[in-house]
Design a protein around this motif. Structure first.
Motif, short mmCIF file in Angstrom:
data_model
loop_
_atom_site.label_atom_id
_atom_site.label_comp_id
_atom_site.label_asym_id
_atom_site.label_seq_id
_atom_site.Cartn_x
_atom_site.Cartn_y
_atom_site.Cartn_z
N VAL A 50 -23.26 -26.11 0.31
CA VAL A 50 -22.08 -25.61 -0.40
C VAL A 50 -21.33 -24.66 0.55
O VAL A 50 -20.10 -24.72 0.66
N GLY A 51 -22.08 -23.82 1.26
CA GLY A 51 -21.46 -22.92 2.23
C GLY A 51 -20.72 -23.67 3.32
O GLY A 51 -19.59 -23.31 3.70
N LEU A 52 -21.33 -24.74 3.83
CA LEU A 52 -20.65 -25.56 4.84
C LEU A 52 -19.38 -26.20 4.29
O LEU A 52 -18.37 -26.29 4.98
N GLY A 53 -19.45 -26.66 3.05
CA GLY A 53 -18.28 -27.27 2.43
C GLY A 53 -17.15 -26.29 2.22
O GLY A 53 -15.98 -26.60 2.49
N TRP A 71 -11.37 -29.23 -4.31
CA TRP A 71 -12.77 -28.96 -3.96
C TRP A 71 -13.61 -28.82 -5.23
O TRP A 71 -14.64 -29.47 -5.37
N ALA A 72 -13.16 -27.97 -6.13
CA ALA A 72 -13.95 -27.70 -7.34
C ALA A 72 -14.04 -28.93 -8.25
O ALA A 72 -15.11 -29.22 -8.79
N GLY A 73 -12.95 -29.63 -8.40
CA GLY A 73 -12.97 -30.82 -9.26
C GLY A 73 -13.91 -31.89 -8.75
O GLY A 73 -14.69 -32.47 -9.51
N SER A 74 -13.86 -32.15 -7.45
CA SER A 74 -14.75 -33.16 -6.89
C SER A 74 -16.19 -32.68 -6.89
O SER A 74 -17.12 -33.46 -7.06
N PHE A 75 -16.39 -31.37 -6.72
CA PHE A 75 -17.74 -30.81 -6.78
C PHE A 75 -18.34 -31.05 -8.15
O PHE A 75 -19.46 -31.55 -8.28
N VAL A 76 -17.60 -30.70 -9.20
CA VAL A 76 -18.11 -30.85 -10.57
C VAL A 76 -18.38 -32.31 -10.88
O VAL A 76 -19.43 -32.65 -11.44
N LEU A 77 -17.47 -33.19 -10.53
CA LEU A 77 -17.65 -34.62 -10.80
C LEU A 77 -18.88 -35.18 -10.07
O LEU A 77 -19.73 -35.84 -10.67
N SER A 78 -18.99 -34.86 -8.79
CA SER A 78 -20.12 -35.35 -8.00
C SER A 78 -21.44 -34.77 -8.52
O SER A 78 -22.45 -35.48 -8.64
N TYR A 79 -21.44 -33.47 -8.85
CA TYR A 79 -22.64 -32.82 -9.38
C TYR A 79 -23.10 -33.52 -10.65
O TYR A 79 -24.27 -33.82 -10.83
N ARG A 80 -22.16 -33.77 -11.55
CA ARG A 80 -22.52 -34.42 -12.82
C ARG A 80 -23.03 -35.84 -12.60
O ARG A 80 -23.95 -36.29 -13.30
N LEU A 81 -22.44 -36.56 -11.66
CA LEU A 81 -22.91 -37.92 -11.37
C LEU A 81 -24.34 -37.91 -10.84
O LEU A 81 -25.18 -38.70 -11.27
N VAL A 82 -24.61 -37.01 -9.90
CA VAL A 82 -25.96 -36.93 -9.34
C VAL A 82 -26.94 -36.45 -10.40
O VAL A 82 -28.03 -36.99 -10.54
N ARG A 83 -26.55 -35.45 -11.14
CA ARG A 83 -27.42 -34.93 -12.20
C ARG A 83 -27.76 -36.04 -13.20
O ARG A 83 -28.90 -36.20 -13.61
N ALA A 139 -4.88 -32.22 3.05
CA ALA A 139 -5.68 -31.06 2.65
C ALA A 139 -6.47 -31.33 1.37
O ALA A 139 -7.66 -31.00 1.28
N ILE A 140 -5.84 -31.96 0.40
CA ILE A 140 -6.51 -32.23 -0.86
C ILE A 140 -7.60 -33.28 -0.69
O ILE A 140 -8.70 -33.13 -1.22
N ALA A 141 -7.33 -34.33 0.08
CA ALA A 141 -8.33 -35.38 0.29
C ALA A 141 -9.56 -34.83 1.01
O ALA A 141 -10.70 -35.10 0.61
N VAL A 142 -9.34 -34.05 2.06
CA VAL A 142 -10.47 -33.49 2.81
C VAL A 142 -11.24 -32.49 1.96
O VAL A 142 -12.47 -32.49 1.93
N GLY A 147 -16.06 -30.99 -1.25
CA GLY A 147 -16.63 -30.61 -2.55
C GLY A 147 -17.63 -31.63 -3.06
O GLY A 147 -18.71 -31.28 -3.52
N ALA A 148 -17.26 -32.90 -2.96
CA ALA A 148 -18.14 -33.97 -3.47
C ALA A 148 -19.45 -34.02 -2.68
O ALA A 148 -20.53 -34.12 -3.27
N LEU A 149 -19.37 -33.93 -1.36
CA LEU A 149 -20.58 -34.00 -0.54
C LEU A 149 -21.47 -32.78 -0.77
O LEU A 149 -22.70 -32.90 -0.82
N SER A 150 -20.88 -31.62 -0.93
CA SER A 150 -21.66 -30.40 -1.18
C SER A 150 -22.43 -30.49 -2.49
O SER A 150 -23.57 -30.03 -2.59
N ALA A 151 -21.81 -31.07 -3.48
CA ALA A 151 -22.41 -31.13 -4.81
C ALA A 151 -23.62 -32.04 -4.89
O ALA A 151 -24.50 -31.84 -5.73
N VAL A 152 -23.69 -33.03 -4.01
CA VAL A 152 -24.82 -33.97 -4.06
C VAL A 152 -26.14 -33.22 -3.87
O VAL A 152 -27.10 -33.45 -4.60
N PHE A 153 -26.18 -32.30 -2.92
CA PHE A 153 -27.41 -31.55 -2.68
C PHE A 153 -27.73 -30.62 -3.85
O PHE A 153 -28.90 -30.44 -4.19
N MET A 154 -26.71 -30.05 -4.46
CA MET A 154 -26.93 -29.18 -5.61
C MET A 154 -27.49 -29.98 -6.78
O MET A 154 -28.43 -29.55 -7.44
N GLY A 155 -26.93 -31.15 -7.04
CA GLY A 155 -27.41 -32.00 -8.14
C GLY A 155 -28.83 -32.48 -7.90
O GLY A 155 -29.65 -32.51 -8.83
#
Length: 176
Positions: A50-53, A71-83, A139-142, A147-155
């Motif tokens: 998450v820090g790297l992201g 960042w936050a939107g993709s993080f939440v979506l990715s986290y929920r998918l992995v969870r 900027a938004i795509a990157v 965000g999405a990649l960071s969330a995978v490890f959290m999930g």
């Protein structure tokens, strides 16, 4: 991009970047083997990513509303998918060791390399075309990718921690 340009990019890459790549490769390769993992280690890895992201996003674009929302939107979506996926399904809590048995997988290595390659490619791209940092679409795509990649490890960590009995103290307290 020709070979000469590629060679110049590699030559102008700071040495610490190659050290980071080596460390990520070693960490990722260790994830390919089944291992016993402590609760603390399970919590540390996702926080690092998450820090790297966040660092990747801030260093490239600053933190304004479009970037933060992406960042936050993709993080939440990715986290929920992995969870919701339950990955890694075969992980389990081992009471005698007060830790977790986590089966080996190549996926964490692939994700670590994706984060590294994204950060490296964005850095190179912005050093060659700095005006792209001001382009909302880029900027938004990157930011969304970070965000999405960071969330995978959290999930993943949350799914593993949830396998401990509540009395073990490791119940799913990681962004439940």
């Amino acid at each position: 991009m020709n070979a000469q340009m590629l060679m110049m990019i590699v030559q102008h890459t700071p040495a610490w970047v190659w050290g980071l790549l080596a460390a990520l490769l070693a960490l990722g390769l260790s994830q390919t083997r089944t291992q016993q993992v402590s609760e603390g280690r399970l919590r540390l890895l996702p926080l690092a990513f998450v820090g790297l992201g966040v660092w990747g996003t801030l260093s490239a674009f600053g933190w304004h509303s479009g970037v933060a929302l992406a960042w936050a939107g993709s993080f939440v979506l990715s986290y929920r998918l992995v969870r919701g996926s339950g990955w890694p399904g075969a992980a389990r809590y081992v009471p005698a060791q007060q830790g977790f048995h986590v089966p080996g997988s190549w996926l964490p290595l692939a994700l670590m390399m994706a984060i590294f390659v994204l950060k490296y490619a964005v850095g190179v791209t912005l050093s060659m075309q700095p005006q792209l940092a001001q382009t909302a679409d880029f900027a938004i795509a990157v930011s969304a990718a970070y965000g999405a990649l960071s969330a995978v490890f959290m999930g993943r960590a949350r799914n593993i921690l949830a396998r401990a009995p509540a009395q073990a103290g490791a119940a799913a307290t990681l962004a439940a």
